[in-house]
Design a protein around this motif. Structure first.
Motif, mmCIF file in Angstrom:
data_model
loop_
_atom_site.group_PDB
_atom_site.id
_atom_site.type_symbol
_atom_site.label_atom_id
_atom_site.label_comp_id
_atom_site.label_asym_id
_atom_site.label_seq_id
_atom_site.Cartn_x
_atom_site.Cartn_y
_atom_site.Cartn_z
ATOM 1 N N GLU A 1 -7.033 -4.432 -5.949
ATOM 2 C CA GLU A 1 -6.097 -3.416 -5.983
ATOM 3 C C GLU A 1 -4.763 -3.644 -5.118
ATOM 4 N N ASN B 1 -0.929 -3.390 -6.237
ATOM 5 C CA ASN B 1 -0.136 -2.802 -5.545
ATOM 6 C C ASN B 1 1.207 -3.637 -5.615
ATOM 7 N N THR C 1 0.657 4.462 -0.954
ATOM 8 C CA THR C 1 0.096 5.642 -0.777
ATOM 9 C C THR C 1 -0.153 5.749 0.695
ATOM 10 N N SER D 1 0.829 -1.232 -0.096
ATOM 11 C CA SER D 1 0.083 -0.032 -0.011
ATOM 12 C C SER D 1 0.902 1.325 0.114
ATOM 13 N N GLU E 1 -7.312 -5.682 5.564
ATOM 14 C CA GLU E 1 -8.537 -5.706 4.818
ATOM 15 C C GLU E 1 -8.418 -4.724 3.756
ATOM 16 N N GLY E 2 -9.180 -5.067 2.621
ATOM 17 C CA GLY E 2 -9.519 -3.894 1.608
ATOM 18 C C GLY E 2 -9.737 -4.443 0.375
ATOM 19 N N ASN E 3 -9.338 -3.671 -0.817
ATOM 20 C CA ASN E 3 -9.889 -4.145 -2.163
ATOM 21 C C ASN E 3 -9.014 -5.165 -2.774
ATOM 22 N N GLN F 1 -6.249 1.760 -0.528
ATOM 23 C CA GLN F 1 -6.878 0.501 -1.042
ATOM 24 C C GLN F 1 -6.933 -0.750 -0.029
ATOM 25 N N VAL F 2 -6.119 -0.439 1.037
ATOM 26 C CA VAL F 2 -5.914 -1.575 2.038
ATOM 27 C C VAL F 2 -5.499 -0.733 3.482
ATOM 28 N N ASN F 3 -6.022 -1.420 4.412
ATOM 29 C CA ASN F 3 -5.336 -1.118 5.694
ATOM 30 C C ASN F 3 -4.883 -2.405 6.441
#
Lengths: 302, 302
Positions: free
Chosen positions: B254, B258, A140, A138, B249-251, A241-243
């Protein structure tokens, strides 16, 4: 398979952890412990089965020296071992000094055909690896690292720094979370007879380890009941897009020792390819830190 | 600095994510998209500013091909790009086939002086990196990986596998957590007119992607309202000295994009050192995946 010969330099909590960790890894063996004074041997029954010497050359062939020493002594000692062609692993922890020192120690290691994994342990170290992975997943996002949680955890570097201050008999320095990405410090100090509490508190709060964070100094009669080896850490990255979140909790010196002992393998892997130099944790492939005789064994569970 | 020239092979959810991710990284540029039929260009307005070709050779110099293709097509296509001396990154996801395929593709890459990062994305990929780090920090522990949580997440590989089954018009395959380290699958299927539901359900449940886990197949009139790109994962390691947990967790596409785009840098770093070959994520240094022109820039925040 020939075992990797390892020496432990220093005999504090991390050194003790390294001895346990080496015993858990059948590809490594403990050549001995280097410490002055060597009369320590008589004092510590856990060293009964271990060679204790004042100079590493008394141990015969050593592949890797594990420097479990106060952080500030580490850079010069690494050079001493490079001079003998011995690889090193250490847990130097002053983050902002790492890039410049790494550069200097890298030149030194290359000249002596040695390999060092520098400034490893869990933070800097494996946490740096987790932060790198979070960024890879991730790019960004925004990362925060918070230590100690609500109850606080033992900072080994800070504790050693306080114990070195004049007038301090014993101490434990706790790190507590102070909101996302911020820490505060609490230091319990047992004074030597006749020491001046105000002077000690001032010396602690102006030390490089403490001066950038709120630091509370509490004087106690005996350290014992305030003492702990526990620590915890929390790395969070929030992105478009993601955590991601990574948490760890456990015994601080034992955890540091585990990571240091895993780094022994990465030293030998680099040396066997002629890739001499001083590297931080994220500069060597993760697979080189893992146990296993073959690539397939190491990849197991990939 | 010369930018790295990247081509996207395939134009599904991951391919679209790769285009966005490349645009976010100033050290990379998109040479074009490879896909048949190229008439796609007329159909997809998001490709208006992008070269779309049927053969990568029409794009001029390409350093790295990002294979956003169904997993099962990946191994043969990697060889096609090796033959042209082009590096590849893919998200092949059949864990148990990775060691043997890696070995075969490694020989192939070395012969053609190419570099591949094989079977990357988040799992296998960055999750493999997290599992390696957890083991480095706690070698006597036990790791479990659980996907999908309670609400479930989209498995891209499983969804693609179901869509390839005869009689399926559209589908989404969800992964749900089924207790620590276990998963179950739920597949929503929209049938083609005249298709036999029982035969379709049997074909799904006996597919290699599904046969080892409880799989529920539900037939619906329209996929739309069951569709999602969300996914989540949870890796836990409990050990003698330390406990660790990593969640994301996320898309899903995407996130995969990444990681794949970060792998482009690791390909170029390896190629520049003449380290040709096919590598999994954990076989290259983490620092090689990160943006930054110099080592100090990459180490920032170490």
């Amino acid at each position: 398979m020939q075992k990797i010969s390892v020496a432990i330099i220093g005999w504090g909590n991390v050194g003790r952890g390294c001895k346990r960790a080496i015993a858990e890894n059948p590809d490594l063996y403990l050549a001995g412990v280097v410490r002055r004074p060597i009369s320590l041997k008589q004092q510590d029954p856990s060293l009964a089965d271990t060679k204790v010497v004042a100079d590493i050359r008394e141990l015969g062939k050593v592949d890797v020296a594990l420097l479990s020493l106060p952080s500030r002594e580490v850079p010069e000692r690494i050079k001493d071992y490079h001079a003998l062609g011995i690889c090193t692993v250490d847990s130097f922890d002053e983050h902002e000094r790492i890039p410049a020192l790494k550069k200097e120690l890298d030149i030194n290691a290359k000249a002596k055909r040695a390999v060092s994994i520098f400034a490893t342990g869990w933070d800097p170290g494996t946490d740096s690896g987790v932060r790198a992975i979070m960024k890879i997943a991730s790019f960004t996002g925004h990362t925060t690292t918070t230590f100690g949680g609500e109850k606080g955890g033992r900072s080994m570097g800070h504790t050693v720094a306080v114990k070195a201050i004049e007038g301090v008999k014993d101490a434990v320095a706790l790190t507590l979370a102070n909101g996302r990405g911020k820490q505060k410090r609490r230091v319990y100090v047992e004074l030597l007879p006749g020491a001046n509490p105000e002077a000690v508190a001032k010396a602690i709060q102006s030390d490089a380890y403490f001066r950038n964070e709120p630091t509370e100094v509490l004087f106690v009669k005996k350290i014992d009941k305030y003492n702990t080896l526990h620590h915890e850490g929390d790395i969070e990255r929030t992105g478009m897009q993601v955590n991601q979140r990574y948490t760890l909790e456990g015994n601080n010196p034992e955890l540091t020792a585990n990571v240091m002992v895993s780094c022994v393998r990465a030293c030998i892997a680099a040396r066997s390819r002629g890739e001499y130099g001083t590297y931080t944790f994220i500069e060597r492939p993760l697979i080189d830190y893992l146990a296993g005789a073959t690539l397939d064994e190491k990849l197991e569970g990939y």
